[in-house]
Design an enzyme around this catalytic site. Sequence first.
Site, PDB file in Angstrom:
ATOM      1  N   CYS A   1       0.839  -1.203   0.000  1.00  0.00           N
ATOM      2  CA  CYS A   1       0.000   0.000   0.000  1.00  0.00           C
ATOM      3  C   CYS A   1       0.876   1.255   0.000  1.00  0.00           C
ATOM      4  O   CYS A   1       0.611   2.206  -0.749  1.00  0.00           O
ATOM      5  CB  CYS A   1      -0.934  -0.015   1.205  1.00  0.00           C
ATOM      6  SG  CYS A   1      -1.913   1.486   1.343  1.00  0.00           S
TER       7      CYS A   1
ATOM      8  N   CYS B   1      -4.686  -2.278   6.547  1.00  0.00           N
ATOM      9  CA  CYS B   1      -5.308  -0.953   6.625  1.00  0.00           C
ATOM     10  C   CYS B   1      -6.742  -0.912   6.120  1.00  0.00           C
ATOM     11  O   CYS B   1      -7.530  -0.101   6.574  1.00  0.00           O
ATOM     12  CB  CYS B   1      -4.446   0.077   5.909  1.00  0.00           C
ATOM     13  SG  CYS B   1      -4.063  -0.310   4.216  1.00  0.00           S
TER      14      CYS B   1
END
Length: 375
Positions: free
Chosen positions: A94, A191
């Site tokens: 990410c 996340c």
Amino acid sequence: MSGGVDSSVTAALLAEQDFDLSAVFMRNWDTKDELGADGKCEWERDWHDVQQVCKLLNIPCRMVDLSREYWLRVFEPALRVWERGMTPNPDVDCNREIKFDALVQRLGESAQWIATGHYAHLQWDDATHRAMLCRSVDRHKDQSYFLAAVQEPQLRRFMFPISHMTKPQLRELAHARGLPTASREDSVGICFVGQKRRFEQFISEYIPPSPGKIVDEHGKVIGEHNGLWKFTIGESSRVSGLKTRFYVAKKDAERNEIVAVPGRDHPMLQCRAVNTIDWRWVWPDHDVQQVLALQTKLGGRFTTKIRHAMAEIECTPSQGTSPENVVLSFAHPDAGVAPGQTAALYLNEWCLGCGTITETTCTADLQESASSEPT
Ligand SMILES: Nc1ncnc2c1ncn2[C@@H]1O[C@H](COP(=O)(O)OP(=O)(O)OP(=O)(O)O)[C@@H](O)[C@H]1O
């Protein structure tokens, strides 16, 4: 800003200085039906908190939708890795793909500098004027591991204003400034999976069951599983019908089998070295020979970190059998190391980069090869 306390304090610190500031909230997840306990999507709650903090600090904020990029560049590739029985690290991906690339592209020239609430420190090398990714002051919270796949040309545009603080100091500051996020709990896990959602329940919506056998170290069937991805190497696990707990030592994707061993100290669980590929050196011109030369010049020791929460292991890097291969040999054995994981390499405080583990060598493998050597 993420809606968490770290990026709120980052914004508050910058707002006290002479910057022309604005905040950006990235929405990475598009599923509307994933509601938290209060009936709100995780991202809606985060966006609400970002707006509240920005209102207090008197800075403009906007939302950018990067959910398509996140799906294509982080989530789908991670699903494929889980399906093959390996352990990806979507948080490392990410940062590399989204925060430090897609977001930067989207912001274009509108942002000269980008600040985040990462616990990591950028030090500037006097000789080359390049940024060195280093650990933050708070060793417990340090997030340089998650940034190990971001390369220097991207990193140099970033600032990490909370790198000199510990989490307790940061919370104190957040309370003193009256930030509405001051008491927000730390985010845990991947996340995009909301804090209250369990990983297994979440991923099982995307990967169909794939039943297979659980075998012991001698190949005897001791149970069944419903999908390799549900098991983590090194983890203790119950096998239905058996009284004792077992530890997952190996996942064999070709046979769709899990090898389980009876004790935590079993030689199949003691990892001694890892073979890695796909290296991303923070300084893109680095390679194994160069980092070995750096150690000769600077002194100190190499360590590797394989999961964020895991203790670092002293190691020696060496060139593997091909130029893409790097072998990290551990100074002492460690449990819970799995193919697919990201291994970050440090020289003292300096994070040099990371590779993906393809293979592990454990004490049992070494014992086997020693016993098969001609006497
Ligand atoms: N959705 C998002 N939009 C914009 N920035 C984000 C987003 N998620 C994370 N970030 C940035 O990346 C930093 C690190 O995020 P991460 O989720 O790893 O950490 P965190 O320690 O929980 O931080 P925070 O307390 O700020 O949520 C954040 O502090 C923030 O600056």
